[in-house]
Scaffold this motif. Structure first.
Motif, mmCIF file in Angstrom:
data_model
loop_
_atom_site.group_PDB
_atom_site.id
_atom_site.type_symbol
_atom_site.label_atom_id
_atom_site.label_comp_id
_atom_site.label_asym_id
_atom_site.label_seq_id
_atom_site.Cartn_x
_atom_site.Cartn_y
_atom_site.Cartn_z
ATOM 1 N N PRO A 54 0.836 -1.200 0.000
ATOM 2 C CA PRO A 54 0.000 0.000 0.000
ATOM 3 C C PRO A 54 0.876 1.257 0.000
ATOM 4 O O PRO A 54 1.849 1.347 0.746
ATOM 5 C CB PRO A 54 -0.798 -0.139 1.302
ATOM 6 N N CYS A 112 -5.359 -6.730 -3.430
ATOM 7 C CA CYS A 112 -5.742 -5.313 -3.460
ATOM 8 C C CYS A 112 -6.675 -4.975 -4.615
ATOM 9 O O CYS A 112 -6.240 -4.503 -5.672
ATOM 10 C CB CYS A 112 -4.513 -4.408 -3.513
ATOM 11 N N SER A 115 -6.381 -7.237 1.306
ATOM 12 C CA SER A 115 -5.780 -5.920 1.489
ATOM 13 C C SER A 115 -4.815 -5.947 2.665
ATOM 14 O O SER A 115 -4.865 -6.829 3.523
ATOM 15 C CB SER A 115 -6.872 -4.875 1.757
ATOM 16 N N HIS A 170 -4.736 -3.751 5.150
ATOM 17 C CA HIS A 170 -5.481 -3.489 6.377
ATOM 18 C C HIS A 170 -6.173 -4.761 6.859
ATOM 19 O O HIS A 170 -6.186 -5.062 8.060
ATOM 20 C CB HIS A 170 -6.507 -2.385 6.121
ATOM 21 N N ASN A 193 -11.728 -2.915 7.948
ATOM 22 C CA ASN A 193 -10.934 -2.693 6.750
ATOM 23 C C ASN A 193 -11.187 -1.298 6.206
ATOM 24 O O ASN A 193 -12.324 -0.816 6.203
ATOM 25 C CB ASN A 193 -11.280 -3.716 5.661
ATOM 26 N N CYS A 199 -9.721 0.769 2.650
ATOM 27 C CA CYS A 199 -8.865 0.851 1.458
ATOM 28 C C CYS A 199 -8.927 2.273 0.925
ATOM 29 O O CYS A 199 -10.000 2.737 0.512
ATOM 30 C CB CYS A 199 -9.318 -0.136 0.383
ATOM 31 N N SER A 211 -7.587 5.024 -1.861
ATOM 32 C CA SER A 211 -7.028 5.024 -3.212
ATOM 33 C C SER A 211 -6.868 6.454 -3.718
ATOM 34 O O SER A 211 -7.830 7.229 -3.735
ATOM 35 C CB SER A 211 -7.948 4.262 -4.173
ATOM 36 N N HIS A 229 -12.255 6.256 -0.713
ATOM 37 C CA HIS A 229 -12.075 5.126 0.200
ATOM 38 C C HIS A 229 -13.274 4.186 0.157
ATOM 39 O O HIS A 229 -14.371 4.556 -0.269
ATOM 40 C CB HIS A 229 -11.865 5.613 1.645
#
Length: 428
Positions: free
Chosen positions: A76, A196, A335, A337, A367, A369, A371, A380
Motif C-alpha cells: 500500500p 488489493c 488488502s 489493512h 478494513n 482501502c 485510493s 475510500h
C-alpha cells in the motif's frame, strides 16, 4: 457524515483495533512461558501477529519471525512511488522496534520447508526450528503458466508486475520515465480474486497524474479481465473522465492469454492484440509458494481454507494462515489493512489457546482501502466484519463503512494518516 466519522475512528484506532474485541483478558495470563510461536513472513500480517502475540501474552510467549527482507516495504502506497508522488524511503520502515520494544526474534532468512507432524521448520540457512504454533503469512505468488510467455518476459525485465513492493517498484518507474511523450502505458488486471482490488485502478490514476504533467500526449489503457471495475468503480470512472479525459481508456472483459516481450504485445482470448510502450501485466495470483508446498492451499490448489475463529488451517493442526493467502470470506478483500486485522484476531486466539483460555467467540475485523486518483485526492471504501458462529465465517455488518461520496483532498490527509498509523501499529 456517519461514514466520515467511522473512517476517522478507524484511522485513529490504530487500524483495526476492533479485531481484538473481547481479548483484553488474555494479557498477563500465566502458564505458557515456554510456548514457541514461529511466524513466517514479515508483512502486514506477519509483523502484526508477531507483535500482538508478545503484547497479549505479556511477553510470556516466545516469538520468532522469519523474513528474508531486511526492511519492511509497504505495498500500500507503493503505487505513488511508481507515479512519482512518493519515494522508496517514504514506504520503507525498520523491523528494529519489533525486537527492541517487544522482544520478537527477527531472523532474516527463508523457511524452505515445514514438517507439520514434528512441528519443525527448516530455514534456508540450515537451522531447524521447533514450534508449538506456526503462523504463515506468505502473501501471494504468481501462476506464471496461466499466461504464455510472461515468466520469461518478466525474468528478462521487459514486462513487469511490480505487485510486490521493492526493486521492481522502481524498475517500473524507470520504464515510465523512459517512455516518450505520446507513448502508451497499458496495465492488465486478472480476474478476481487478486491482491488489493482497487490497486490496479489507483496505479493507472496516479500514473495518469504523472503523464498529465510530464507526458501530456501519452495514453493509458486499463485492460481488465473482470466485467467491471472491481472496487469503487463509479468514483474511479468519474475521476478518469473529469481529470484525464481521453488520456485514460478502460476496457473490461479482456482475459490475457499471452505476451510477446520482443514487441511488447499482449494477446487475449477473444479481442485483438494490444501493443504498448510500457506493458504492466499483473499475473494470475495464488497463495505464497510455501503455503502451496506445505499443502495448505486446499482451495483449488490456489488459496488456503482456514477456520475463521482462529485462522487455523483446515489442512494442518497448529498452523495458522493469515493475509492475502487465505480463501477469503464473503465481502473480505485481500488488502493490507485486512491482513493486519486477521493478525490481531489470530494473535488473540493463539494466546488464548496456549494459555488454556477460551477463544473469543465473536471476533470482528475492520478494513479501510484508500485510493489516490491524482496527487492529492483520495477515495475510500470501509467495512466492519463480524464472525457469525452458525455459519462459521465472517460477514460484513450491514450499514457499516461504505464508500466516499466524492474524491477529496481531505481524504488525502486521511490516507496519509492511515499509512503512518498502520505502520506504527505493525512495527512500533
Amino acid at each position: 457524515m456517519q461514514r466520515r466519522h467511522l473512517l476517522q475512528g478507524l484511522l485513529a484506532s490504530g487500524a483495526g483495533a476492533l479485531g481484538l474485541s473481547g481479548c483484553a483478558s488474555v494479557a498477563g495470563s500465566a502458564g505458557a512461558g515456554k510456548a514457541r510461536v514461529l511466524v513466517v513472513g514479515g508483512g502486514y500480517g506477519g509483523a502484526t501477529v508477531s507483535k500482538y502475540i508478545r503484547l497479549l501474552s505479556d511477553q510470556s510467549i516466545d516469538v520468532m519471525m522469519v523474513e528474508p527482507n531486511r526492511q519492511f516495504v509497504s505495498c500500500p502506497v507503493s503505487n505513488l512511488v511508481i507515479g512519482g508522488q512518493r519515494t522508496m524511503d517514504d514506504i520503507t520502515r525498520s523491523y528494529a522496534q519489533l525486537s527492541a520494544r517487544h522482544g520478537v526474534r527477527v531472523v532474516h532468512d527463508m523457511v524452505t520447508g515445514v514438517d507439520p507432524v514434528r512441528k519443525t521448520a527448516t530455514l534456508a540457512g540450515g537451522q531447524v526450528v521447533g514450534y508449538d504454533k506456526l503462523v504463515m503469512s506468505p502473501g501471494i505468488d504468481f501462476m506464471w503458466d496461466q499466461t504464455e510467455g510472461l515468466k520469461s518476459a518478466h525474468e528478462a525485465g521487459r514486462i513487469l508486475h511490480a505487485w510486490k513492493a521493492g526493486p521492481e517498484t522502481m524498475a517500473l518507474r524507470r520504464q515510465l520515465e523512459a517512455m516518450p511523450d505520446g507513448g502508451t502505458y497499458a496495465i492488465t488486471i486478472p480476474e478476481a480474486p487478486y491482491r488489493c482490488p482497487p490497486g490496479p485502478y489507483e496505479r493507472a490514476s496516479v500514473i495518469a497524474a504523472y503523464f498529465k504533467k510530464a507526458k501530456p500526449r501519452s495514453k493509458i489503457l486499463i485492460i481488465d479481465g473482470n466485467p467491471d471495475v472491481t472496487s469503487k468503480g463509479p468514483l474511479f470512472k468519474k475521476a478518469w473522465k473529469e481529470l484525464y479525459g481521453n488520456m485514460v481508456e478502460y476496457r473490461p472483459e479482456h482475459k490475457v492469454a499471452g505476451v510477446d516481450a520482443r514487441t511488447n504485445t499482449v494477446r487475449f482470448d477473444v479481442q485483438d492484440d494490444v501493443k504498448a510502450d510500457v506493458l504492466n501485466v499483473l499475473p494470475v495470483m495464488r497463495a505464497g509458494a510455501l503455503a502451496v508446498q506445505t499443502g495448505l492451499a486446499n482451495a483449488n490448489g490456489r488459496w488456503c481454507h482456514v477456520n475463521f475463529l482462529n485462522f487455523e488451517s483446515t489442512a494442518a493442526k497448529d498452523i495458522h494462515v493469515i493475509g492475502d493467502a487465505i480463501q477469503i470470506a464473503q465481502g473480505m478483500p485481500k488488502s493490507g489493512h485486512m491482513a493486519n486485522s486477521h493478525a490481531k484476531v489470530c494473535a488473540a486466539a493463539i494466546v488464548a489457546e496456549l494459555q488454556g483460555m477460551e477463544i473469543n467467540p465473536h471476533p470482528m475485523l475492520t478494513n479501510v482501502c484508500m485510493s489516490y486518483v491524482d496527487d492529492t485526492h483520495v477515495i475510500h471504501v470501509a467495512s466492519v466484519h463480524e464472525y457469525q458462529a452458525p455459519k462459521k465465517s465472517f460477514f460484513t455488518i450491514g450499514g457499516s463503512g461504505g464508500v466516499s461520496d466524492v474524491r477529496s483532498d481531505l481524504e488525502g490527509h486521511y490516507a496519509e494518516g492511515w499509512a503512518q498509523n498502520i505502520w506504527s501499529d505493525i512495527l512500533g
